[in-house]
Scaffold this motif. Structure first.
Motif, PDB file in Angstrom:
ATOM      1  N   PHE A   1       0.810  -1.215   0.000  1.00  0.00           N
ATOM      2  CA  PHE A   1       0.000   0.000   0.000  1.00  0.00           C
ATOM      3  C   PHE A   1       0.847   1.271   0.000  1.00  0.00           C
TER       4      PHE A   1
ATOM      5  N   PHE B   1      -4.378   3.306   0.456  1.00  0.00           N
ATOM      6  CA  PHE B   1      -5.050   2.061   0.841  1.00  0.00           C
ATOM      7  C   PHE B   1      -6.201   1.689  -0.088  1.00  0.00           C
TER       8      PHE B   1
ATOM      9  N   LYS C   1      -8.061  -2.316  -0.506  1.00  0.00           N
ATOM     10  CA  LYS C   1      -7.493  -3.246   0.479  1.00  0.00           C
ATOM     11  C   LYS C   1      -8.235  -4.575   0.458  1.00  0.00           C
TER      12      LYS C   1
END
Length: 432
Positions: free
Chosen positions: A5, A285, A288
């Motif tokens: 990330f 992010f 995710k």
């Protein structure tokens, strides 16, 4: 897992979207203009769909022209980033339909196109340099998580790795296949003479192995990256000229975008995009859950699928079981002939079935060399004779790379009773 990330410049993904949309538009419109749609989807009475998708047949009349034209327009929309999510989903569904609808012109790059278009549904490829941003449909972003870059690298590594491993068999290693392949690509005396030289076709054979095996590692290393790119361009342009395989050589080259530093891609293709400062490159992010619950399982499947033929009895080069979806690209020349006998179980009379009455030449060629085509065609014969007690016997012999013809289908097996299995050896296919 935090490394996945880390925020990086999203220029590679943005530029890839533009190239991808342009290429799929070319593929779609080109399929119409070159007559591919007519030959493969309009002229045949029916198509040999993937087993389980027999219900998926071409639209009547000129419907498939509109079908592919629509895909072309969706490709342009993808390129421009215009209502991107709708365009990429629609294109993926339409291409999946065309892909599963027919196997007569099966090609590994069609499969790769399907995989990449599927993945692009879940990626933020319209977050910059798109009409969606210009129209304020999505917010502009200049970064993406590192896992997106890594996804493309792993996908292309899987393709090349399995393509190289598949070449380690005698007829490739001694140049038999490449010699036969090259001889069929031209009629010009100079090239025929060149292609018949042992040093040349052996060079092509081993260059193919080394290219597939080393191109990804060399692209990953900064010192060899540009050299690998030049080799890629030469390799794919040579294939484009000699093999005439549509957009695939250019499609394959676009993956190089993800091997270079994003800043390099930005400078080359998106010069007006501002350079990202270090404070903008901390964490991103996005996706995710997509990564954990879709991408990682997807990659595991991609790694496992090409291995399945090792768990099926027999040599995949001969039986074809486990051949598709395994990156076994341009590996062998297969020729064959077939005779279909219908036995009336009431009278005992035997007749020869004329399979050419409803098949194109290309379908007939596939019928003579592909066990799954034979099984599917026998299902159609059973439907034609529905209500009548018949047995179906197949006399089919094949030659691999112009060698001795051998029996492919057990001539004593009643194909009216044959079952099909995707994951184990089908008993009616002869082993060699």
């Amino acid at each position: 897992m935090k490394i996945f990330f880390n925020a990086i410049d999203n220029s590679p993904l943005i530029v890839f979207r533009i190239f991808f949309g342009f290429l799929v538009a070319c593929e779609s419109f080109g399929a119409i203009l070159t007559g591919w749609v007519k030959r493969v989807l309009i002229d045949p009475e029916f198509t040999f769909s993937f087993i389980g998708f027999e219900w998926l047949q071409p639209l009547p009349g000129f419907g498939m022209y509109f079908y592919f034209a629509l895909m072309g327009f969706f490709g342009l929309a993808i390129m421009l980033g215009y209502r991107y999510r709708i365009a990429i989903i629609a294109y993926t569904l339409l291409w999946a339909g065309a892909y599963f609808m027919q196997k007569s012109s099966y090609n590994n790059h069609y499969y790769l196109l399907l995989l990449i278009s599927f993945l692009m549904i879940f990626l933020p490829a319209n977050k910059y340099a798109s009409l969606d941003v210009k129209k304020n449909r999505v917010s502009e972003e200049k970064t993406m998580p590192y896992w997106i870059n890594l996804l493309f690298i792993v996908q292309v590594a899987v393709v090349y790795f399995y393509a190289s491993i598949a070449k380690f068999y005698p007829d490739w290693l001694d140049g038999t296949f490449t010699k036969n392949l090259l001889a069929g690509t031209t009629s010009k005396p100079f090239f025929l003479e060149l292609f018949s030289q042992k040093w040349f076709y052996l060079f092509i054979a081993y260059a193919g192995i080394l290219f597939d095996l080393l191109i990804v590692p060399f692209l990953l290393l900064k010192k060899t990256r540009t050299l690998a790119l030049i080799a890629s361009v030469i390799f794919h342009i040579f294939n484009s000229i000699t093999l005439q395989i549509g957009i695939f050589p250019f499609f394959a080259l676009t993956f190089a975008l993800f091997f270079y530093e994003p800043e390099t891609i930005r400078k080359l293709f998106l010069r007006k995009k501002p350079k990202l400062e270090d404070e903008n490159l901390s964490q991103n992010f996005y996706g995710k859950r997509i990564l954990y619950f879709l991408i990682i399982p997807y990659l595991i499947i991609q790694i496992a699928l090409p291995l399945r033929h090792h768990f099926i009895e027999g040599d995949v080069l001969w039986t074809e079981e486990g051949h598709r979806l395994s990156w076994r690209m341009m590996l062998r020349e297969r020729n064959g002939y077939i005779t279909i006998q219908i036995k009336d179980l009431k009278t005992g009379s035997v007749s020869i079935y004329n399979y050419r009455k409803n098949l194109t030449d290309k379908q007939a060629q596939n019928l003579a060399t592909k066990p799954d085509f034979i099984w599917q065609y026998c299902q159609r014969i059973k439907e034609e004779y529905k209500g009548k007690p018949i047995a179906i016997y197949i006399d089919c012999k094949n030659s691999i790379n112009r060698k001795e013809y051998k029996t492919l289908i057990d001539p004593k097996f009643d194909m009216a009773k044959a079952k099909w299995s995707h994951f184990k050896h089908n008993e009616w296919i002869e082993l060699q």
